[in-house]
Design an enzyme around this catalytic site. Structure first.
Site, PDB file in Angstrom:
ATOM      1  N   HIS A 198       0.814  -1.229   0.000  1.00 20.76           N
ATOM      2  CA  HIS A 198       0.000   0.000   0.000  1.00 20.76           C
ATOM      3  C   HIS A 198       0.841   1.269   0.000  1.00 20.76           C
ATOM      4  O   HIS A 198       0.344   2.336  -0.312  1.00 20.76           O
ATOM      5  CB  HIS A 198      -1.041  -0.031   1.124  1.00 20.76           C
ATOM      6  N   GLU A 236       6.348   4.192  14.128  1.00 18.76           N
ATOM      7  CA  GLU A 236       4.928   4.105  14.483  1.00 18.76           C
ATOM      8  C   GLU A 236       4.770   4.185  15.987  1.00 18.76           C
ATOM      9  O   GLU A 236       5.576   3.618  16.728  1.00 18.76           O
ATOM     10  CB  GLU A 236       4.345   2.780  13.996  1.00 18.76           C
ATOM     11  N   ASP A 255       7.099  -7.613   7.976  1.00 13.41           N
ATOM     12  CA  ASP A 255       5.866  -6.817   7.914  1.00 13.41           C
ATOM     13  C   ASP A 255       6.083  -5.464   7.230  1.00 13.41           C
ATOM     14  O   ASP A 255       5.230  -4.994   6.482  1.00 13.41           O
ATOM     15  CB  ASP A 255       5.355  -6.614   9.355  1.00 13.41           C
ATOM     16  N   HIS A 260       7.526  -2.296   2.418  1.00 12.81           N
ATOM     17  CA  HIS A 260       7.323  -0.841   2.360  1.00 12.81           C
ATOM     18  C   HIS A 260       8.652  -0.082   2.304  1.00 12.81           C
ATOM     19  O   HIS A 260       8.833   0.822   1.493  1.00 12.81           O
ATOM     20  CB  HIS A 260       6.564  -0.346   3.595  1.00 12.81           C
TER      21      HIS A 260
HETATM   22  C1  BG6 Z   1       1.099  -2.452   7.253  1.00 12.83           C
HETATM   23  C2  BG6 Z   1       1.711  -3.237   8.372  1.00 12.83           C
HETATM   24  O1  BG6 Z   1       1.405  -3.032   6.014  1.00 12.83           O
HETATM   25  O2  BG6 Z   1       1.579  -1.124   7.287  1.00 12.83           O
HETATM   26  C3  BG6 Z   1       1.418  -2.574   9.694  1.00 12.83           C
HETATM   27  O3  BG6 Z   1       1.204  -4.556   8.367  1.00 12.83           O
HETATM   28  C4  BG6 Z   1       1.805  -1.122   9.692  1.00 12.83           C
HETATM   29  O4  BG6 Z   1       2.080  -3.250  10.755  1.00 12.83           O
HETATM   30  C5  BG6 Z   1       1.238  -0.433   8.461  1.00 12.83           C
HETATM   31  O5  BG6 Z   1       1.301  -0.528  10.852  1.00 12.83           O
HETATM   32  C6  BG6 Z   1       1.768   0.970   8.317  1.00 12.83           C
HETATM   33  O6  BG6 Z   1       1.050   1.600   7.308  1.00 12.83           O
HETATM   34  P1  BG6 Z   1       0.825   3.158   7.326  1.00 12.83           P
HETATM   35  O7  BG6 Z   1       0.080   3.437   6.066  1.00 12.83           O
HETATM   36  O8  BG6 Z   1       0.074   3.494   8.564  1.00 12.83           O
HETATM   37  O9  BG6 Z   1       2.207   3.731   7.325  1.00 12.83           O
END
Ligand code: BG6
Length: 508
Positions: A198, A236, A255, A260
């Site tokens: 995402h 986070e 994860d 990401h």
């Molecule tokens: C997800 C993870 O893909 O991304 C989570 O599984 C994480 O652990 C999240 O909290 C973070 O996404 P964003 O968009 O809040 O940075």
């Protein structure tokens, strides 16, 4: 990331009528992200007129119960609030629930019949998106059953289409990712597979390429001659919440880091693609990951730091440690923090360290790429030491924007020098809240555009970088977990690691 004309093409490409089926419809992701994304797409008029959402999960539930749950989720997590009751009344009529077991043909057979029924009622023309928001171990069986029960069509079918969105992590390491790919490609053509990361749907992530290649002033400096090092942070505040089972299986490396953070690294470090097509961009991203210097045992011991949060305070509120979370082994050795140093051994980045850190339960939420430029020559304005380096910070979230730190003369006769910030903020410049990543990605999948999804070789190459590390970790259990308190910036060792290189983590 997209040429304006290509963007126009995408926007005007008609979206076929379709049904989206969400596997794992009662899970955390559906509640927090998918339901609000579908609601906002609908509200913004981006969904086709002939459309339906079907939740597929194991629990017994009526359509009405399902609709109420989704409404609660939209109320809690949507970027637009409060819920628009008039729109909702219409939207909920096209939300359905279907009970089924992931590994039993019965549920798929009845699903097929139900979807056909919806096709004739709603004129959805047989087009399907299957969103696999389930534990990774279920990916192969669901895909096999979908195919076996006639829910996945031939990719050459010109009348109707079926596409599968697969959540991350795609595999557990190199071997399992290759096996998973082999398994699913028995049933799906690559054009039907949408591996979601995402981060690629985030506006600010897409802007990295625009920033780099639509401006003339940065690119000439974007290399080892001018850049001292790069820091990528995904911090986070939240812990693992209700995802204890998932985290015990995966940990932060699988994860967040392997997917990401590697996407951020690839976009910031890649060469200019030959065009803006999805394959040209992905070709360049893969080359970056292929050029990462393999990590060895020395690195595992000295420049890779893993951590796990203990109890502590977040925003003045007491929180429990990872080992006390629900569904977590009280002696768990799973990591919730990783910091490491990587080198990209290519012409552009020779000798430039990339420091990556990601963690849960840190003092604040912040995702950022910071480019630290080399010092100005040590003459003239060196006031009793060095001036601060110029830093270009690309803030992915929150407070999306780009800031450049420069040195400036303080007004007055004594002329001290002070670092100041030139700051561009998306919010104040463009106004409003940008669409959520999941909105963009679901919409792209409906259009059949996989540019912002990960390709098989990207995923596999990234696993190749981290598999030896995962094996080393599995064989060498940490003895100091938990090694950082919630609400602090991770283990001390992570500070020591970067300080050994005479550098420091940026304060967010
Ligand atoms: C997800 C993870 O893909 O991304 C989570 O599984 C994480 O652990 C999240 O909290 C973070 O996404 P964003 O968009 O809040 O940075």
């Amino acid at each position: 990331m997209t040429h304006p004309l290509e963007e126009l093409n995408r926007q005007t490409r008609t979206i076929d009528p379709c049904i989206i089926v969400i596997f794992g419809a009662t899970g955390d992701l559906t509640g927090r992200k998918l339901s609000p994304a579908l609601y906002n797409l609908g509200k913004d008029g981006m969904l086709p007129a002939n459309f339906a959402t079907v939740g597929f999960a194991r629990r017994e539930k009526t359509n009405e119960q399902f609709r109420d749950e989704i409404k609660n989720d939209v109320n809690a997590y949507s970027r637009t609030k409060p819920i628009d009751e008039t729109f909702w009344k219409n939207f909920e009529q096209k939300l359905f629930y279907h009970k089924g077991e992931f590994d039993n043909d019965e549920g798929y057979k009845s699903l097929n019949a139900f979807l056909r029924e919806l096709d004739s009622k709603l004129a959805t023309r047989g087009n399907r998106i299957f969103y696999l928001s389930v534990q990774p171990k279920y990916f192969p069986i669901i895909i096999e059953k979908l195919k076996k029960n006639g829910l996945i069509y031939d990719s050459e079918d010109t009348e109707k289409w079926s596409r599968v969105i697969i959540e991350k992590p795609f595999g557990h390491d190199s071997k399992s990712a290759t096996e998973l790919q082999k398994e699913i490609s028995k049933h799906l053509d690559e054009s039907q597979i949408y591996r979601i990361d995402h981060y690629l749907g985030k506006e600010t992530v897409q802007n990295i390429l625009v920033f780099r290649f639509a401006n003339a002033i940065f690119e000439p400096m974007w290399n080892y001659k001018h850049i001292d090092h790069v820091q990528i942070t995904v911090a986070e505040e939240i812990g693992i919440g209700t995802r204890g089972h998932f985290y015990e299986e995966e940990g932060l490396l699988r994860d967040v880091l392997q997917n990401h953070m590697m996407q951020l690294l690839s976009l910031v470090a890649m060469e200019a693609p030959v065009s803006l097509s999805g394959s040209a961009i992905r070709d360049e991203k893969v080359k970056v990951v292929q050029s990462i210097r393999p990590l060895n045992v020395d690195d595992f011991k000295n420049t890779v730091i893993r951590g796990q949060y203990g109890a502590g305070f977040i925003n003045g509120k007491e929180v429990i440690g990872y080992r006390q979370e629900k569904d977590v082994n009280p002696n768990s050795n799973v990591e919730t923090y990783v910091a490491l140093r990587l080198f990209i051994d290519n012409w552009r980045w020779a000798g430039v360290p990339f420091y990556l850190r990601g963690g849960k339960r840190l003092p604040k939420r912040g995702t950022e790429i910071a480019i630290f430029f080399k010092d100005a020559p040590g003459v003239l304005f060196q006031q009793g030491g060095k001036n601060d380096p110029n830093i270009l910070a690309i803030r992915i979230q929150p407070d999306e924007g780009i800031a450049l730190k420069i040195n400036c003369k303080v007004p007055g006769p004594s002329s001290p020098i002070q670092p100041v910030k030139m700051d561009f903020r998306y919010g104040s410049y463009f106004g409003g809240s940008p669409p959520e990543a999941y909105e963009r990605l679901i919409w792209d999948c409906m259009k059949g555009d996989s540019t912002l999804f990960a390709r098989a070789d990207e995923v596999e190459t990234s696993w190749n970088v981290f598999t030896p590390l995962l094996q080393y970790w599995a064989a060498n259990i940490p003895t100091d977990f938990p090694n950082y308190a919630s609400g602090t910036w991770g283990p001390q060792k992570a500070d020591m690691m970067i300080e050994k290189d005479k550098r420091a983590w940026r304060i967010l």
